[in-house]
Design an enzyme around this catalytic site. Structure first.
Site, mmCIF file in Angstrom:
data_model
loop_
_atom_site.group_PDB
_atom_site.id
_atom_site.type_symbol
_atom_site.label_atom_id
_atom_site.label_comp_id
_atom_site.label_asym_id
_atom_site.label_seq_id
_atom_site.Cartn_x
_atom_site.Cartn_y
_atom_site.Cartn_z
ATOM 1 N N CYS F 78 82.299 13.465 27.215
ATOM 2 C CA CYS F 78 81.149 12.670 27.682
ATOM 3 C C CYS F 78 80.418 12.025 26.513
ATOM 4 O O CYS F 78 79.971 12.711 25.592
ATOM 5 C CB CYS F 78 80.167 13.551 28.453
ATOM 6 S SG CYS F 78 78.626 12.682 28.825
ATOM 7 N N ILE F 79 80.234 10.744 26.574
ATOM 8 C CA ILE F 79 79.631 10.015 25.449
ATOM 9 C C ILE F 79 78.163 10.398 25.234
ATOM 10 O O ILE F 79 77.715 10.553 24.091
ATOM 11 C CB ILE F 79 79.781 8.484 25.621
ATOM 12 C CG1 ILE F 79 79.330 7.767 24.350
ATOM 13 C CG2 ILE F 79 79.035 7.958 26.845
ATOM 14 C CD1 ILE F 79 79.791 6.331 24.265
#
Lengths: 103, 129, 119, 103, 129, 119
Positions: F78-79
């Site tokens: 997840c960024i």
């Protein structure tokens, strides 16, 4: 209604995850005890009654690799709990429509 | 002779390491043990306490093959070699988990909560994890 | 008085590092000395200079480094805990140093108090 | 005997840290509730009795900044608990010979 | 009309996001909220549950100034803008913490454990953190 | 059957990533497909290529990458969670990719099951 597999990975002595799961889980669903959750499966522990009390309504499983890791192979399990390995864990996820982790 | 009566002007402090977590579910048991083994070299008064799920760290016959994690339970046996001799386990915690002194991998002193509390109250530094 | 601090968790998932930072700041304001802050367990993540919080959030990696530099505090990251978690010199925030667990025990010996922050 | 400051940063509803602290802490020592531990200080909560029961023997403090953060300023505290800020936290550490965190 | 009766061949699944942690002590409350806001864009059937200490996330009047952390409690108000309308809070959890519906920052449906369990049992995907 | 996995914790402090890995391995052995593994919260640390466990310990960063490559599994970090924790392309283990939270929801939609591993 979906068939639910409840996953408990916390010690019942330290956390309230199993308490809440047992309060909310519906008759007919299953509970898999893994990681530190396996301590709830020991018949000699003070938590055994809470599990036994719902044994008729819920189906309980415990992850064998986590039992062995913690040196509990010589300790009796609560009557009626089935031991599964990671393959059995996968089968349980497949056989139930939804998996809910009580983190 | 008590440690603080030894020769030299250096202050000896009472260090207590408190373990309240089960092994493998979290890394705290392993990383606390790593601290204790280092601490043993410092000529302080070291004690190690196992209470609540911490008592499960000392269960005999751990076999981690199937979970693929390192079995570090034999390392507790090294505590004696490092002259860490004050190892306390709470009686109430053992009983609640259906364990007895015979289940443990090393000899320990089993104490009731009241006695363990007395020893805790005498420490200078308490490190928990 | 000389105080030492042990931080056992990283800068986001648990409040431990926040509480430790506020405690350190308050201790300095009261004229105490922070003899050492030791970062252990996931606490080593407090030294990851790549950490980039949202702009409206606090940046604990930067805050620790600044507090350390302004007050000459020794910020020590445990080498054993850091190696397995992949916190190495190349991503270490300036102001922190990597050293052994003996520095934690030493902090307990040389300071008047050791306060532990964790999960 | 050292004078002890016990630090509790866990919710008493989720974890057993405060239970164990109250079992082991000696008369005359102090307890500071911080972070999620502040929920133990609320007089309206089901945990209030466990704290009140030891009010005569232990001195309880709660960290105000953590109370405010959680929106609990309008909720009454258990009688006898003192509110401190981070400066007061520092003072407590200085005034007691040892600080023990119940992680 | 229920979501799964809408036009098109696309399957609509029932997603439930379960919050059991207090805010600020851990990041799970904030990061779960970030997932829910993204999930709202996917045209699935979304519900959000607050149980145990999770109910504390919705307490009114949070003021994080002195702890220096970001106050994200107003973001719960955005759930309505994102058409996330199924917000359930367990009655037993509120009561144990001395809270009532009036203490909460947004309107919710308060359910007894038995009813909440019924809704949980109907989900296709349950995401907890 | 198509299974998706969510990992919420890093490779050391909690057993979550170990359990998820063993589960994925067993599922593949039984002929199931792992549609995606999504790493969220501290789970993003599973993609830190600088991680260097002791030689007698398992290396989950490497294990995930191998399992992914051998079985064509989409390993998504997840960024948003990664940015604040300082997990960036420059230290990202080969085999993982950084993307948005939508990939988690999509994994829930497109797979027959989603199993969550965390603390």
């Amino acid at each position: 209604m979906s068939t639910m597999l409840h996953l408990i990975n916390k010690s019942p002595f330290d956390r309230n995850a199993l308490d809440t799961c047992l309060r909310l889980a519906k008759t007919g669903s299953s509970v898999l005890l893994l990681e530190d959750g396996v301590y709830a499966a020991m018949s000699g522990g003070s938590y055994a009654k809470a599990v036994s009390d719902r044994m008729g309504e819920l189906t309980f499983y415990v992850l064998g690799p986590d039992v062995s890791a913690r040196g509990l192979d010589d300790k009796p399990l609560i009557d009626g709990i089935d031991v599964v390995d990671y393959g059995g864990f996968v089968d349980l996820v497949v056989e139930h429509e939804t998996a809910q982790s009580w983190l | 002779m008590e440690p603080w009566e030894e020769d030299g002007p250096e202050v000896v402090k009472r260090f207590m390491y408190v373990n309240r977590r089960a092994p493998y579910g979290t890394i705290y048991a392993l990383e606390c043990l790593e601290v204790v083994l280092i601490a043993a070299a410092f000529d302080q008064d070291v004690s190690v306490v196992f209470v609540d799920d911490g008592v499960c760290q000392l269960k005999k016959d751990q076999d981690t093959t199937a979970i693929g994690m390192k079995n570090f339970s034999n390392t507790y046996r090294a505590l004696d070699d490092y002259d860490v001799e004050k190892i306390y386990v709470e009686k109430e915690s053992l009983e609640a988990r259906g364990l007895t002194e015979e289940d443990l991998i090393i000899p320990v002193e089993v104490l009731a909560a009241d006695q363990l509390g007395d020893i805790m109250a005498q420490q200078d530094v308490v490190i928990s994890s | 008085m000389k105080l030492a601090i042990l931080v056992n968790e990283g800068p986001f998932t648990h409040q431990a590092s926040d509480s430790a930072y506020r405690f350190a700041e308050a201790a300095i304001a009261k004229g105490h000395e922070i003899g050492r802050v030791f970062f252990y367990n996931d606490g080593v993540f407090n030294a990851n200079k790549l950490s980039e919080p949202q702009t409206d959030d606090r940046n604990l990696v930067a805050l620790w480094a600044e507090l350390g530099q302004e007050n000459g505090i020794d910020l020590v990251v445990c080498i054993a805990a850091a190696l397995r978690r992949g916190i190495k010199e190349e991503i270490l925030k300036e102001g922190f140093r990597i050293s052994g667990l003996g520095q934690l025990v030493e902090a307990g010996i040389e300071n008047d108090r050791l306060v532990v922050f964790g999960d």
